[in-house]
Design a protein around this motif. Structure first.
Motif, mmCIF file in Angstrom:
data_model
loop_
_atom_site.group_PDB
_atom_site.id
_atom_site.type_symbol
_atom_site.label_atom_id
_atom_site.label_comp_id
_atom_site.label_asym_id
_atom_site.label_seq_id
_atom_site.Cartn_x
_atom_site.Cartn_y
_atom_site.Cartn_z
ATOM 1 N N VAL A 234 50.047 47.856 42.340
ATOM 2 C CA VAL A 234 51.075 47.087 41.640
ATOM 3 C C VAL A 234 50.485 46.578 40.333
ATOM 4 C CG1 VAL A 234 52.356 46.360 43.702
ATOM 5 C CG2 VAL A 234 50.435 44.988 42.899
ATOM 6 N N PRO A 235 51.307 46.264 39.333
ATOM 7 C CA PRO A 235 50.785 45.690 38.102
ATOM 8 C C PRO A 235 50.026 44.389 38.371
ATOM 9 C CG PRO A 235 53.052 46.407 37.795
ATOM 10 C CD PRO A 235 52.771 46.514 39.265
ATOM 11 N N GLY A 236 48.917 44.219 37.660
ATOM 12 C CA GLY A 236 48.132 43.002 37.834
ATOM 13 C C GLY A 236 47.149 43.064 38.978
ATOM 14 N N CYS A 237 46.997 44.231 39.584
ATOM 15 C CA CYS A 237 46.107 44.423 40.738
ATOM 16 C C CYS A 237 45.065 45.465 40.350
ATOM 17 C CB CYS A 237 46.933 44.888 41.931
ATOM 18 S SG CYS A 237 46.093 44.844 43.521
ATOM 19 N N LYS A 238 43.785 45.057 40.245
ATOM 20 C CA LYS A 238 42.768 45.987 39.759
ATOM 21 C C LYS A 238 41.401 45.694 40.372
ATOM 22 C CE LYS A 238 40.802 47.904 35.481
ATOM 23 N NZ LYS A 238 41.081 49.290 35.915
ATOM 24 N N TYR A 239 40.743 46.751 40.818
ATOM 25 C CA TYR A 239 39.385 46.643 41.354
ATOM 26 C C TYR A 239 38.406 46.358 40.225
ATOM 27 C CZ TYR A 239 34.998 48.204 43.564
ATOM 28 O OH TYR A 239 33.711 48.292 44.055
ATOM 29 N N ASP A 240 37.433 45.499 40.499
ATOM 30 C CA ASP A 240 36.406 45.147 39.517
ATOM 31 C C ASP A 240 35.059 45.232 40.225
ATOM 32 O OD1 ASP A 240 34.594 43.760 37.810
ATOM 33 O OD2 ASP A 240 36.262 42.674 36.896
ATOM 34 N N ALA A 241 34.349 46.346 40.043
ATOM 35 C CA ALA A 241 33.121 46.597 40.809
ATOM 36 C C ALA A 241 32.052 45.519 40.620
ATOM 37 C CB ALA A 241 32.565 47.977 40.456
ATOM 38 N N PRO A 242 31.741 45.078 39.389
ATOM 39 C CA PRO A 242 30.714 44.042 39.254
ATOM 40 C C PRO A 242 31.101 42.727 39.932
ATOM 41 C CG PRO A 242 31.074 45.145 37.148
ATOM 42 C CD PRO A 242 32.171 45.596 38.064
ATOM 43 N N VAL A 243 32.378 42.346 39.792
ATOM 44 C CA VAL A 243 32.830 41.111 40.434
ATOM 45 C C VAL A 243 32.818 41.265 41.951
ATOM 46 C CG1 VAL A 243 34.765 39.521 40.716
ATOM 47 C CG2 VAL A 243 34.160 40.356 38.442
ATOM 48 N N ALA A 244 33.246 42.428 42.436
ATOM 49 C CA ALA A 244 33.231 42.667 43.881
ATOM 50 C C ALA A 244 31.819 42.549 44.427
ATOM 51 C CB ALA A 244 33.799 44.050 44.187
ATOM 52 N N LYS A 245 30.842 43.077 43.703
ATOM 53 C CA LYS A 245 29.441 42.989 44.140
ATOM 54 C C LYS A 245 29.009 41.535 44.253
ATOM 55 C CE LYS A 245 24.792 44.623 42.966
ATOM 56 N NZ LYS A 245 23.992 45.430 41.998
ATOM 57 N N ARG A 246 29.371 40.733 43.249
ATOM 58 C CA ARG A 246 29.035 39.305 43.291
ATOM 59 C C ARG A 246 29.730 38.609 44.459
ATOM 60 N NH1 ARG A 246 30.607 38.289 37.060
ATOM 61 N NH2 ARG A 246 29.143 39.765 36.122
ATOM 62 N N ALA A 247 31.001 38.956 44.663
ATOM 63 C CA ALA A 247 31.773 38.288 45.712
ATOM 64 C C ALA A 247 31.232 38.621 47.097
ATOM 65 C CB ALA A 247 33.244 38.680 45.596
ATOM 66 N N PHE A 248 30.875 39.883 47.322
ATOM 67 C CA PHE A 248 30.335 40.235 48.636
ATOM 68 C C PHE A 248 28.958 39.612 48.849
ATOM 69 C CE2 PHE A 248 33.504 43.752 48.525
ATOM 70 C CZ PHE A 248 34.172 43.397 49.689
ATOM 71 N N ALA A 249 28.182 39.487 47.781
ATOM 72 C CA ALA A 249 26.908 38.768 47.896
ATOM 73 C C ALA A 249 27.158 37.305 48.251
ATOM 74 C CB ALA A 249 26.125 38.880 46.587
#
Length: 261
Positions: A234-249
């Motif tokens: 959907v619009p406004g929904c996007k994966y962000d790999a660097p942020v995801a890495k930080r969030a999972f850490a």
């Protein structure tokens, strides 16, 4: 040369065996007559017992992408139950079907709470059958699944902590919070799905409940930042790999604290 070839084959075999050791098995049960099928995920190559985590997917619900994500998160650290809260007859194939399924659950919040608590019960029942330590329990969720996970905490579930990614934050005023778990909310600074008023309302709710809570904001991130398959949903929904890495850490650090002896 032969020795090098043999070592190479052994390395390939070991890698293949390690990959094959990741278990994903269906757990069938019913909640108030509704048939559910959750999926239990863990690395069987690791014999040490470990904490158990209930993972609620985003609004698309149970599908192979969600199980693959659970495998990545579980690694050698956790046993994860990917929770089915829609029922076996509801498997959304697109955003329209997912929106309708999620809307129905928001309209029947008591059913949603019953189903996510039942998923936790099913996970705990796997103690002795899967490498669970039987002592440490947590929950994670994404988007709609984040709202479901927060409702698990709000219901007073006996778990150590919940961590949610770009969650829908609004609770249900029909219920009184009975929060025992520590709470970690990870949110995108540019997420347009939650208004500043909704964020402020959630934070006040946590204060009123005397909860142990954290609210982490990632600059530049939008909704769905932690879901690898999110782009184009959907619009406004996007994966962000660097942020995801930080969030999972951040999630791992949080659970290390929650599950500490």
């Amino acid at each position: 040369m032969k020795r090098l070839l043999a070592l190479g084959l052994l390395t390939c075999f070991a890698a293949s065996a390690a990959h094959a050791a990741m278990v994903a098995k269906n757990i069938d049960y019913a909640v108030d007559g509704k048939k559910m099928q959750s999926v239990l995920v863990y690395d069987d190559a690791v014999k040490a017992t470990r904490p158990g985590i209930v993972m609620t997917p985003d609004w698309l619900g149970m599908n192979p992408d969600q199980v693959a994500l659970a495998k990545q998160i579980a690694g050698k650290d956790y046993v994860i139950l990917v929770a089915d809260v829609y029922g076996v007859d509801v498997r959304p194939k697109n955003a329209d079907e997912a929106g309708a399924a999620a809307k129905n659950m928001y309209a029947h919040r008591s059913d949603l709470r019953a189903r996510i608590n039942a998923a936790l019960t099913q996970l705990k029942a796997q103690t002795g059958k899967a490498p669970l330590d039987g002592k440490h329990w947590g929950a994670i969720g994404f988007c709609f699944g984040g709202a479901t996970t927060l409702d698990l905490a709000r219901s007073g579930a006996d778990i150590g902590g919940v961590a949610v990614f770009h969650a829908s934050l609004a609770g249900d005023p029909a219920f009184t919070d009975k929060i025992k778990a520590k709470i970690l909310v990870m949110h995108g600074a540019d997420d347009k799905f939650e208004s500043p008023e909704q964020i402020a309302g959630f934070q006040q709710e946590m204060r009123d409940a005397n909860a142990d809570w954290q609210f982490v904001i990632y600059g530049g991130a939008v909704h769905c930042f932690a879901i690898p398959t999110a782009d184009g949903q959907v619009p406004g929904c996007k994966y962000d790999a660097p942020v995801a890495k930080r969030a999972f850490a951040q999630m791992h650090s949080f659970f290390n604290e929650v599950f500490a002896p």
